[in-house]
Design a protein around this motif. Structure first.
Motif, short mmCIF file in Angstrom:
data_model
loop_
_atom_site.label_atom_id
_atom_site.label_comp_id
_atom_site.label_asym_id
_atom_site.label_seq_id
_atom_site.Cartn_x
_atom_site.Cartn_y
_atom_site.Cartn_z
N PHE A 132 0.78 -1.35 -0.13
CA PHE A 132 0.06 0.09 0.13
C PHE A 132 0.85 1.36 -0.14
O PHE A 132 0.76 2.18 -0.72
CB PHE A 132 -0.83 -0.08 1.44
CG PHE A 132 -1.87 1.24 1.28
CD1 PHE A 132 -2.91 1.56 0.60
CD2 PHE A 132 -1.32 2.24 2.11
CE1 PHE A 132 -3.70 2.53 0.93
CE2 PHE A 132 -2.06 3.61 2.20
CZ PHE A 132 -3.25 3.58 1.77
N ALA A 133 1.92 1.24 0.86
CA ALA A 133 2.95 2.49 1.09
C ALA A 133 3.39 2.62 -0.32
O ALA A 133 3.85 3.70 -0.80
CB ALA A 133 3.85 2.24 2.00
N TYR A 171 -2.27 -0.94 -4.97
CA TYR A 171 -3.41 -1.04 -4.25
C TYR A 171 -4.19 -2.52 -4.30
O TYR A 171 -4.62 -2.95 -3.31
CB TYR A 171 -4.32 0.09 -4.36
CG TYR A 171 -3.59 1.33 -4.24
CD1 TYR A 171 -3.04 1.63 -2.68
CD2 TYR A 171 -3.59 2.49 -5.12
CE1 TYR A 171 -2.48 3.07 -2.83
CE2 TYR A 171 -2.90 3.58 -4.84
CZ TYR A 171 -2.63 3.92 -3.63
OH TYR A 171 -1.82 5.34 -3.58
N LYS A 172 -4.13 -2.83 -5.62
CA LYS A 172 -4.68 -4.02 -5.94
C LYS A 172 -3.88 -5.41 -5.32
O LYS A 172 -4.73 -6.33 -4.60
CB LYS A 172 -5.01 -4.51 -7.46
CG LYS A 172 -6.14 -3.63 -8.02
CD LYS A 172 -6.16 -3.75 -9.60
CE LYS A 172 -7.17 -2.89 -9.99
NZ LYS A 172 -7.42 -3.15 -11.34
N ALA A 173 -2.61 -5.22 -5.44
CA ALA A 173 -1.64 -6.18 -4.94
C ALA A 173 -1.62 -6.16 -3.17
O ALA A 173 -1.85 -7.31 -2.55
CB ALA A 173 -0.31 -6.07 -5.29
N ASN A 191 -7.25 0.76 0.98
CA ASN A 191 -6.97 0.37 -0.63
C ASN A 191 -8.41 0.34 -1.52
O ASN A 191 -8.22 0.95 -2.41
CB ASN A 191 -6.75 -1.23 -0.79
CG ASN A 191 -5.13 -1.51 -0.48
OD1 ASN A 191 -4.31 -1.06 -0.93
ND2 ASN A 191 -4.93 -2.43 0.80
N LEU A 192 -9.45 0.23 -0.78
CA LEU A 192 -10.68 0.37 -1.28
C LEU A 192 -10.77 1.97 -1.79
O LEU A 192 -11.41 2.12 -3.08
CB LEU A 192 -11.84 0.12 -0.74
CG LEU A 192 -11.89 -1.57 -0.69
CD1 LEU A 192 -12.83 -2.07 0.46
CD2 LEU A 192 -12.44 -2.32 -2.06
N TRP A 193 -10.63 2.82 -1.06
CA TRP A 193 -10.53 4.00 -1.14
C TRP A 193 -9.62 4.49 -2.19
O TRP A 193 -10.20 5.36 -3.10
CB TRP A 193 -10.08 4.76 0.18
CG TRP A 193 -10.12 6.39 0.13
CD1 TRP A 193 -9.18 7.06 -0.46
CD2 TRP A 193 -11.22 7.04 0.70
NE1 TRP A 193 -9.72 8.48 -0.16
CE2 TRP A 193 -10.92 8.51 0.45
CE3 TRP A 193 -12.45 6.81 1.34
CZ2 TRP A 193 -11.70 9.64 0.90
CZ3 TRP A 193 -13.32 7.93 1.80
CH2 TRP A 193 -12.85 9.25 1.82
N GLN A 194 -8.53 4.14 -2.45
CA GLN A 194 -7.44 4.53 -3.53
C GLN A 194 -8.07 4.03 -5.03
O GLN A 194 -7.81 4.58 -5.83
CB GLN A 194 -6.06 4.10 -3.18
CG GLN A 194 -5.36 4.78 -1.86
CD GLN A 194 -5.19 6.05 -2.21
OE1 GLN A 194 -5.16 6.63 -3.26
NE2 GLN A 194 -5.26 6.88 -1.22
N GLU A 208 -13.64 2.83 -4.60
CA GLU A 208 -14.49 2.23 -4.06
C GLU A 208 -14.84 2.82 -2.77
O GLU A 208 -14.83 2.03 -1.74
CB GLU A 208 -14.40 0.79 -4.25
CG GLU A 208 -14.46 0.37 -5.81
CD GLU A 208 -13.91 -1.40 -5.43
OE1 GLU A 208 -14.29 -1.99 -4.57
OE2 GLU A 208 -13.41 -1.85 -6.37
N LYS A 209 -15.30 4.03 -2.60
CA LYS A 209 -15.14 4.71 -1.28
C LYS A 209 -16.53 4.15 -0.55
O LYS A 209 -16.29 4.31 0.73
CB LYS A 209 -15.45 6.29 -1.59
CG LYS A 209 -14.13 6.76 -2.22
CD LYS A 209 -14.15 8.36 -2.23
CE LYS A 209 -12.79 8.82 -3.11
NZ LYS A 209 -12.49 9.88 -3.01
N GLU A 210 -17.49 3.99 -0.93
CA GLU A 210 -18.90 3.46 -0.09
C GLU A 210 -18.22 2.19 0.74
O GLU A 210 -18.56 2.21 1.79
CB GLU A 210 -19.84 3.10 -0.82
CG GLU A 210 -20.80 4.60 -1.47
CD GLU A 210 -20.09 5.28 -2.44
OE1 GLU A 210 -18.98 4.62 -3.24
OE2 GLU A 210 -20.17 6.30 -2.67
N GLU A 211 -17.73 1.19 -0.06
CA GLU A 211 -17.16 -0.17 0.52
C GLU A 211 -16.15 0.23 1.48
O GLU A 211 -15.96 -0.32 2.47
CB GLU A 211 -16.59 -0.82 -0.71
CG GLU A 211 -17.91 -1.36 -1.66
CD GLU A 211 -18.17 -0.52 -2.65
OE1 GLU A 211 -17.79 0.50 -2.71
OE2 GLU A 211 -18.85 -0.78 -3.64
N ALA A 212 -15.16 1.20 1.03
CA ALA A 212 -14.17 1.44 1.93
C ALA A 212 -14.57 2.07 3.34
O ALA A 212 -14.24 1.80 4.43
CB ALA A 212 -13.30 2.62 1.26
N VAL A 213 -15.69 2.95 3.44
CA VAL A 213 -16.39 3.69 4.65
C VAL A 213 -16.82 2.56 5.47
O VAL A 213 -16.78 2.58 6.88
CB VAL A 213 -17.41 4.51 4.17
CG1 VAL A 213 -18.32 4.80 5.27
CG2 VAL A 213 -16.79 5.80 3.57
#
Length: 605
Positions: A262-263, A267-269, A300-303, A306-311
């Protein structure tokens, strides 16, 4: 009789006193016997060997009813023998299983005092280590670090490398927890080097644990290449573990790998690795790292937009605090994302909610974990958070005020519209009643019927008769300047005028008509006023409107014309004068009257 009662009463009191004295002696005896039995039991336990007592303590839980009896016997026996090693063993058990902070602290301090008295450097170091543990359990990181550093200092003077590195591991853990990653990395590197050169299986596990903390610190310091190298190294090193340990350690390595990826914006990996780690960590019932996994899944979902799922993932982190009152420096980041999300959706209420929640959790961490104040102040400046909260509260109040204003205006508009609708319907009903009354009156007038069924029509007829009677009386009483003969002649001529529909000529005036009838305007006006009951203009308009009504009944094409066209057709100069005249005769506007004729035709067909 009285003396007998008195004697009987005294006897009862004496008996009761003897019984009380007996019970007191019995209870004292029972307590003495109980205490003696405890002392006897304690002495009996102390006669057992250290090995037997230790074997019981190592193989039973502290919830066992005899556990603390055995522990007390072990401690008493060790103190009688002045055996510091065995006293340390007993005190260590008390520190781990003590009922409260004061009890645990007392045992740690007694151990330190005895070690200093004996000038035993090793046990002085171990005593400091136990004091560090006591304060760590209370989450007082400052005091825990203080005593852990004293322990490391004393133990470094000895050859006890195992306990020295155990102390260094504790120091490193505290530094990591309070966010001093460089110092933490330095101490974890030392413990990793120590365990690496040992041969036991437990040392292997200690080595793997130290390296994993090295990876965490490298990630925190943004040293991603170093973290990647150690992750790849551990992937091979963990194959030396037993099967049940291998699955668990691999799960935690997946989580570390996910954080590192992530850093590096992979993001997918990263998401794949963290999702792979989550079931293993959940099975291990490690709620802190479980929610760290939720945090990174959300990040990762945010990036990945997919912000609703991230929340939903960030909310899970918040639920952890609600359920267990637990959070840490890493998990606080979830609130940053929640605040940012609701800012983009312009939801001031939820922005304020999570800003206040972040303040609450930060304050809780500062109180619960002494030593985090500086770190939290650096990462989340309280004054700025409070300013943000105050701003959101103010904006929310303004927003609520606007809503109430809009709601008030909307209510007024709705009430106004409902009132208008009610008024319109009522007016339409009244107009329809007028229309029906007028058409019925015309019908009865044409039929010449005297049997009026509807009371409204009857009232209408009554009013008309009263008007006609008033006209007749006015004619009788008014001063006449014409003879009956002349009046009769003029009336006949007017009948011809009406039959020929000459009144449709828009240029017709009283002067022009008087000339056509071979009379003067004065005579003509007198006849119309006295015999027709109205002035010339009203008389002319009445004739025209009566003809319009008749034509509208039969001529559907006429209904399609504009009001201006109809006015012109029937001798009016403009639509306004026609409409006024029509209303005066019928009580209705011509457009409404025509619309009701059309409605009646549709209903009849």
């Amino acid at each position: 009789m009285c003396k007998f009662v008195e004697k009987h009463y005294k006897m009862r009191l004496l008996t009761l006193d003897i019984l009380v004295q007996f019970v007191k002696k019995y209870i004292c005896f029972a307590l003495l016997l109980f205490v003696s039995s405890l002392g006897w039991a304690q002495n009996t336990l102390e006669k057992q060997s250290f090995e037997a007592l230790g074997n019981f303590l190592d193989n039973h839980k502290n919830t066992d009813t005899l556990y603390f009896d055995y522990l007390k016997a072990y401690e008493n026996k060790a103190q009688k023998n002045d055996d510091l090693e065995k006293i340390f063993y007993a005190k260590s058990k008390y520190i781990v299983h003590g009922a409260n902070f004061n009890e645990r602290l007392r045992h740690a301090q007694e151990l330190l005092k005895l070690s200093i008295k004996k000038q035993d450097v090793k046990y002085m170091g171990l005593a400091y280590n136990k004091l560090a543990l006591v304060y760590y359990k209370e989450r007082d990181m400052e005091q825990s670090l203080h005593y852990e550093l004293l322990a490391e200092k004393q133990l470094s003077k000895t050859n006890d490398l195992y306990n020295l590195n155990k102390s260094r591991y504790g120091i490193a853990t505290i530094y990591y927890f309070v966010g001093d990653y460089e110092k933490a990395l330095s101490f974890f590197s030392q413990t990793a080097n120590y365990y690496k050169n040992q041969n036991s299986y437990n040392d292997l596990r200690g080595y793997i644990s130290s390296v994993k903390f090295e990876i965490k610190n490298h990630i925190a310091l943004q040293q991603f290449d170093a973290a990647t190298q150690l992750i790849n190294f551990l992937d091979n090193e963990e194959k030396k573990l037993k099967t049940h340990h291998l699955e668990l350690e691999n799960g935690y390595l997946f989580l570390l790998n996910g954080q590192n990826l992530f850093a590096q914006k992979q993001y997918k990996a990263s998401l794949e690795k963290v999702q792979k780690a989550l079931p293993v960590i959940k099975n291990n019932e490690d709620f802190a790292n479980e929610h760290l996994a939720y945090l990174y899944i959300g990040k990762n979902l945010w990036q990945l937009n997919e912000k609703e799922e991230a929340v939903e993932q960030f909310r899970k982190v918040d639920y952890l605090y609600d359920e267990k009152e637990y959070s840490d420096l890493n998990l606080l980041e979830a609130y940053d994302y929640l605040i940012a999300y609701y800012k983009t959706t312009n939801n001031l209420k939820m922005q304020l909610f999570y800003t206040e929640k972040l303040l609450t959790v930060s304050n809780h961490l500062q109180k619960q974990y002494k030593g985090l104040s500086n770190v939290l102040h650096t990462k989340y400046e309280t004054t700025k958070l409070e300013a943000s909260r105050d701003y959101l509260q103010k904006e929310l109040k303004i927003q609520m005020y606007r809503k109430y204003v809009i709601l008030g205006i909307a209510t007024v508009v709705i009430v106004f519209l409902v009132s208008c609708l009610f008024y319109y319907k009522k007016k339409q009903k009244t107009l329809r009643q007028k229309y029906e009354l007028f058409t019925q009156q015309r019908l009865f007038s044409e039929l010449g019927t005297t049997h009026i069924v509807m009371p409204e029509i009857k009232q209408f007829e009554k009013e008309n008769k009263q008007k006609e009677l008033a006209v007749y009386n006015r004619g009788k009483t008014s001063k006449k300047s014409l003879s009956d003969k002349i009046t009769e002649e003029l009336l006949q001529k007017l009948n011809v005028f009406e039959d020929k529909q000459e009144y449709l000529n828009p240029k017709t005036t009283i002067n022009s008509l008087a000339k056509d009838l071979n009379t003067n305007s004065k005579y003509l006006s007198e006849v119309i006023n006295n015999c027709k009951g109205q002035n010339f203009t009203n008389y002319l308009n009445q004739l025209r409107i009566n003809l319009v009504l008749t034509e509208l009944d039969d001529n559907k094409k006429l209904r399609k014309l504009t009001i201006s066209a109809i006015a012109e057709e029937f001798g009016f100069n403009n639509a306004r004068s026609f409409s006024d005249a029509f209303f005066k005769v019928t009580g209705l506007k011509p457009s409404y009257y025509i619309s009701q004729l059309e409605k009646d035709d549709k209903a009849a067909s």
